[in-house]
Design an enzyme around this catalytic site. Structure first.
Site, PDB file in Angstrom:
ATOM      1  CD  GLU A 198     -21.002  25.938 -13.282  1.00  0.00           C
ATOM      2  OE1 GLU A 198     -21.889  26.708 -12.912  1.00  0.00           O
ATOM      3  OE2 GLU A 198     -21.208  24.723 -13.507  1.00  0.00           O
ATOM      4  CG  HIS A 241     -24.900  24.072 -12.460  1.00  0.00           C
ATOM      5  ND1 HIS A 241     -24.139  25.176 -12.776  1.00  0.00           N
ATOM      6  CD2 HIS A 241     -26.128  24.531 -12.164  1.00  0.00           C
ATOM      7  CE1 HIS A 241     -24.893  26.254 -12.667  1.00  0.00           C
ATOM      8  NE2 HIS A 241     -26.101  25.894 -12.283  1.00  0.00           N
TER       9      HIS A 241
END
Lengths: 372, 298, 372, 298
Positions: free
Chosen positions: B209, B247
């Site tokens: 990510e 996140h």
């Protein structure tokens, strides 16, 4: 989340790190009670970086200039945020500006100390020197000192920086900070160090043991646009992006993957909206309520890949929502994961179509939005 | 044995009394994992889903020989639960929970390293070695045995990808969820090293990510002469700067955090990088066929 | 040093530990803004223990009782301290009172957690259960839980206590506390825990990284009698004891040994006065100035055993002070240690006598004081 | 070798550049201690009192083989200085400074234990083995070689007592200043154990105070069947409750902290306890003659 410079400096000051004696003002005329002479720095208090380059810090040589500066700053936006307060401080002559920070570093498995011999707005030109040490007890002042020795000839300054680094570490653990950055850290004519700015990022996950962090979260939530504030209050994770395709998703990585696919297809996702933190009827209803109310959103993509979440249950919830919903915005479903087969059946009964892949659902949504 | 867990692993679930603990016990047993004990302090249950329940981890591990733990407790008690598992002799510990203070993650990681154990998490579905066993709650049907090792920062994305791989006939040796937080028990570099040393793994797929710096560990690995073939997907190219994407670690703070910078570094190092989910299976196939070619070449 | 209950509770509250919603008042009529109903607890805010037994906590069922209680508390002394403020809180019904604390334990080489199943003023009847663990990272919730299991059958309560203990440890390290004691810790009807009292002792040595601690030290100093406040400001360690024999000494252990000898001889030492933290002419001058000004002090014993301190230099300082001093209070010298021989010569020249032993000097001082 | 230090010990002084460092270098060398190096970061001195000065501890220890350190730095930097000494390989470290935060003392102690080293301090004059060497700044003339091991919480009191012992003809094997703070590098129990295992020590004298609980370690030791004879003086009987007497740990909080409670516990355990300095030499003589008697008996 990042707190304002003023709050950050209060924390530095109460933990034995020297900061200028400043005052916080809420409107320009509060400047009149300033008694600490001129020139002064007038600084917009916003919780985003890049303020210096954006003209958020102004120098004023006298009261007239100060009031004009305050007026200007109160009327300006910085990364979309209008300052509620300004920090007023003496504009101090100093010999040099350096950069000192502590931050959480994934590869280090914990904290890293950061240092750059030239601070100020230019620090991003050259990456700071990094001393990764991980757990607090692994910080070795002599290790950090040895690194500094290569780039910093002034021994006395080095010792002051090392001592300050130890204090930053103490502060970071005491308040559960993810980052504390002092930039610039001024070297004053007498050699002492003074924190001219403070960027502190608190760990939101530690809010349960810091009322200050909970309060900041609450304040930050209130500053968001109403849709985001309501989503967060409803335990959904939302970031507003401003595009045409609303996204109801599950899981951060999946949500980003869907956002990327939408963007690749030439449209803009309206939001990052991760419902996995509240995968309940109430959660999904809220998601639709918020997206339906936003006029920019022209289609909604429901993309969920359930692990612990059973997709037949989600399908039933979706059926109910579609039945009661008044908005006519088109919705494209791609639901996969645990219980997928049963989910398909439930959706068929509800008259809904479940696209076989994420790509096909997105292509359909894009086609719909592109249709005039 | 495969990395971290296989059929011989004896597993204890801490916090087996809650809904998720019960579900996970059933689900893991159904997959063939030996769930031998549960712990539920403050409850007087003797058994949950056929699994004997103990008052604490010491009792559970000494009675059952469990050496792997899956922990379902809320974040404020997570550090304590991990320390208890380590003290009871667990060598592999999974903490799936999210919302863990970074400082507690740092302490967990340090304690795990001191004890020579492995912690997976926080913020992860766990680890699965398809066809052998799983320690976590990923949907079993997405996986099938094979030779591709998968490492993922995201749970949901790893299910999606595993299902695509399985559908395309690419089986997995192990899939390790390293988690979406900045400080991890097992980090990317360590997970890569595990798969590198795993004879069952012939190539690796990394699901990354924006934010953080761990993707650069993959780039460093891929540049090694002895590296296994690698592929990657880095999501978050459409994410704006300065905003956290769910996140804790998924936040672009500076240029190196971006999807573009990471993808470029990985490509330079020889990683097969997917542009999006659309070509994910393709890059995985490239990595797999590269590994077959390398086997033929030698 | 110990901070007031109110300040302690603020610290607990900001670190996620539940406390009652109270108000601080500085005079009885501020009670009138109390809006949270009756009965209430009115509690004297003083920085010494034993307040409960000394009647420092009063229950009031209505406003009249409350004002009377406040009046009484403001007029009372608690261990010599008159409260400046009172804390007003709802008087809460609760199922049970327990005791939870964390403290520094020498033998443990660090911290110990303390628990007693029956809290309140009676806790000293039975020593709390101790879980010594030393360094913070050695705290094991399961270890503490196992200890609790022997005396606490209620599992749910045990879990709450363990969770709270972890939070107390975090707080203790964040603020550099030596002791945090919650007694009583109320078990509320719903099973939750509420801190009805808070005793927090801050580590004075850590004041350099806590402005709060420096401020408290400053406040505590101002509350001392003038002689002690001046001594502390002059970097001398002084505790006022109120006897006849003034003591100018060096080193804590030696000073106590001399105090004990004076007491054994049937007199009372006027003070603990350790000049080793400032063994300079200014320090010794200040010591004499303060003792000379106290009418109770009838003789002064100078007892120093120098290690790093060179006694010939001290002797010269004493000669100077004696020459300039106006007070006629008799002074008895016993100076030994590094440079003792030269010191003897210096004193002879100055017309002063150096007793060969501490006992002989004390015996002489006692004889002098006893002479009518 | 005697406990902790003797003529063969090679000593480095951290913070040798200040007045106290210089004095201590001269003073220790005069006593026969091998002071082989000094460290003074931020100063460009090459030599202080004939002792070579290095930029950091690693350089000092590797160049000179020093394994014992005496640290003169202010309290805020003390933990860092101790960690540096340990990392440089020092096995015995003395930190004499006072005003150290308890939390830093805890960290120092934990780090020292982890490295298998010994820390003396904080708030101590150090350790001396009369006739051999000293690591600290106690006045040398007070001491003479002998068989009585001395442990003291107070510096000044230990000089006074050593001088009385020496004057009375009772020599000392070693005198260890464990310091006046609540958390100590070497605590009472550990110092007792050192002297117990020291063949040069035949009896022990403990100089204690009000406050803290370490005197009870002596009581426990004295009750052991194999204990060497012990004597003690506990000062502070005239101190009021709730007031700190100079030393951070010298504070009567509860009954067990009092001089009376401690003296009673020690007497019960068989320790010869002095009432005051007046009979200090007497109890030391009792302990010494008890040890001679025990030697004759065996």
């Amino acid at each position: 989340m990042m707190i304002t410079e003023h709050k950050g400096k209060l924390l530095l000051g109460t933990h034995g790190i020297a900061v200028p004696h400043g005052s916080l003002i809420r409107e320009p005329n509060q400047l009149r009670s300033w008694r600490n002479g001129f020139p002064i720095a007038v600084k917009a208090q916003v919780s985003s970086g890049g303020r210096g380059r954006a003209g958020g810090v102004l120098r004023a040589a006298n009261m007239e200039e100060a009031e004009a500066a305050a007026q200007r700053l109160f009327e300006n936006d910085f990364s979309g945020e209008r300052p509620q307060t300004l920090l007023v401080e003496p504009w101090l002559d100093h010999a040099r500006e350096i950069y000192l920070g502590i931050t959480v570093d994934g590869m280090a498995g914990g904290y890293a100390m950061l240092y750059a011999p030239a601070g100020g707005v230019e620090v991003e030109q050259q990456a700071p020197l990094e001393y990764p040490f991980g757990a607090p007890r692994n910080f070795k002042a002599h290790g950090f000192r040895r690194l500094l020795a290569d780039i910093e000839q002034d021994c006395a300054l080095r010792e002051r920086v090392v001592a300050l680094a130890r204090r930053l570490l103490f502060l970071a653990t005491a308040i559960d900070a993810i980052t504390i950055e002092i930039n610039p850290l001024a070297v004053m004519p007498d050699g002492k160090l003074l924190a001219l700015d403070a960027k502190i990022v608190l760990d939101e996950a530690a809010a349960f043991r810091h009322a200050e962090t909970s309060d900041e979260l609450e304040r930050a939530r209130k500053k968001e646009r109403p849709a985001v504030a309501k989503a967060l209050a409803g335990n959904l994770m939302m970031v507003w992006l401003g595009g045409e395709v609303g996204l109801v998703s599950g899981g951060a990585g999946m949500t980003m993957a869907a956002m990327d696919l939408i963007a690749d297809a030439g449209l803009k996702p309206a939001c990052f909206l991760d419902c996995s933190s509240n995968p309940t009827p109430a959660g999904y209803q809220l998601a639709f309520k918020l997206l339906d109310a936003e006029p920019e959103v022209r289609a909604i993509l429901v993309s969920i890949f359930g692990g612990g979440t059973h997709m037949d249950r989600v399908a039933r919830v979706m059926g109910d929502i579609m039945k009661k919903r008044r908005s006519r915005k088109p919705v494209f479903f791609r639901m996969n994961g645990t219980g997928r087969d049963k989910a398909d059946a439930v959706m068929r009964e509800a008259g809904l179509y479940n696209y076989p892949t994420l790509e096909s659902a997105i292509d359909a949504a894009v086609a719909e939005v592109r249709t005039p | 044995m495969s990395v971290l867990i296989d059929q011989s692993a004896r597993v204890v679930i801490q916090g087996i009394g809650g809904n998720f603990g019960r579900f996970s016990a059933r689900d893991m047993v159904a997959y063939g994992t030996q769930v031998v004990a549960g712990v539920a302090p403050g409850r007087n249950a003797r058994e949950v889903e056929g699994v004997p329940v103990f008052e604490d981890m010491r009792a559970a591990c000494s009675a059952t020989g469990a050496q792997a733990a899956l922990i379902y407790v809320p974040a404020p008690g997570a550090l304590d639960a991990v320390l208890e598992a380590l003290d009871a002799g667990c060598r592999v510990v999974v903490y799936p929970g999210d919302g863990l203070p970074v400082q507690d993650a740092i302490d967990m990681r340090a304690a795990t390293h001191r004890d020579g154990a492995v912690l997976i998490g926080p913020n992860t579905p766990g680890v699965i070695s398809p066809g052998k066993a799983k320690l976590g709650f990923m949907p079993s049907f997405c996986y099938m045995p094979g030779k591709l090792g998968v490492i993922s920062r995201s749970g949901s994305l790893s299910y999606e990808v595993a299902w695509r791989l399985t559908t395309a006939g690419i089986g997995q040796s192990s899939a390790i969820g390293i988690g979406g937080d900045p400080v991890k028990g097992l980090n990317a570099a360590e997970a890569i090293e595990l798969l590198h040393n795993d004879p069952d793994t012939e190539a690796m797929l990394y699901l990354g990510e924006i934010g953080g710096n761990e993707e650069y560990a993959l780039a460093r690995y891929a540049a090694r002469a002895d590296a296994k073939p690698t592929a990657a997907l880095i999501v978050g190219s459409a994410a704006p700067r300065g905003k956290k994407m769910g996140h804790a670690a998924a936040l672009v703070g500076s240029q190196v955090d971006t999807q573009a910078a990471k993808a470029e570094a990985l490509r330079k190092a020889g990683v097969h990088v997917a542009n999006s989910l659309r070509d994910l299976v393709l890059v995985a196939q490239h990595a797999m066929s590269q590994s077959e070619k390398e086997v033929l070449d030698t």
